[in-house]
Motif scaffolding. Structure first.
Motif, short mmCIF file in Angstrom:
data_model
loop_
_atom_site.label_atom_id
_atom_site.label_comp_id
_atom_site.label_asym_id
_atom_site.label_seq_id
_atom_site.Cartn_x
_atom_site.Cartn_y
_atom_site.Cartn_z
N ARG A 1 0.87 -1.19 0.00
CA ARG A 1 0.00 0.00 0.00
C ARG A 1 0.90 1.23 0.00
O ARG A 1 1.86 1.30 0.77
N ASN B 1 1.80 4.61 1.17
CA ASN B 1 1.43 5.39 2.35
C ASN B 1 1.66 6.87 2.18
O ASN B 1 0.92 7.68 2.72
N GLY C 1 -2.68 5.55 -0.44
CA GLY C 1 -3.90 4.81 -0.14
C GLY C 1 -4.19 3.71 -1.14
O GLY C 1 -5.02 2.85 -0.89
N GLN C 2 -3.54 3.72 -2.29
CA GLN C 2 -3.77 2.72 -3.33
C GLN C 2 -2.89 1.49 -3.08
O GLN C 2 -1.78 1.60 -2.56
#
Length: 168
Positions: A99, A101, A157-158
């Motif tokens: 992920r 951050n 967030g991806q």
């Protein structure tokens, strides 16, 4: 000398010294130079003999050689098969799920050519079966990338898959 012979030799030597000491009084050697000379001779001979026995380590070396041979044979029984270069192992491939951050711009964020630093961490989430598998395989870590390519962008967030394969 072998083990038992050495023991008996030392016992006999001690008995002889005991007899000489006991006879020194009746023979009048108790206060004579002869007793001192015999004691000195005994001390020198026994010291040299003991040092020679201590230096003779053939038996110990033979035992160590036998132990080493046995260990080598045991290792041979449990050793993995020799590496056969004709059978190539399949290339290791590992996929991890990370992920993004954070992103840090190393200059003007409005300039598309500005380099960016990304911090990604492995997925640590058991809410879905896929994430639970990745959580078990890579429970923690951190990946930091500094990217100069304006086309390569990661969104905070991806989630992203990261594939690791050996390089030749």
């Amino acid at each position: 000398m072998a083990g038992r012979q050495v023991v008996w030799f030392h016992r006999a030597r001690a008995a002889i010294w005991l007899i000489i000491g006991a006879l020194s009084f009746p023979l009048g050697w108790a206060n004579s130079v002869v007793l001192v000379w015999i004691a000195s001779l005994y001390a020198n001979v026994s010291t040299d003999w003991g040092a020679a026995e201590a230096a003779d380590d053939r038996d110990i070396c033979d035992r160590l050689d036998r132990i080493e041979k046995l260990l080598t044979e045991l290792r041979g029984l449990h050793a993995p098969p020799p590496n056969d270069r004709t059978q190539e192992r399949p290339a290791m491939a590992v996929r991890a799920k990370f992920r993004c951050n954070s992103v840090t711009f190393n200059g003007d964020p409005t300039d598309a050519n500005t380099s960016r630093s990304y911090t990604l961490t492995p997925v640590y989430d058991t809410s879905t079966p896929e994430n639970a598998r990745f959580t078990k395989a890579t429970p923690w870590g951190e990946l930091k990338l500094n990217v100069d390519n304006p086309e390569a962008r990661f969104e905070p967030g991806q989630f992203y898959y990261v594939d690791f394969t050996p390089a030749d």
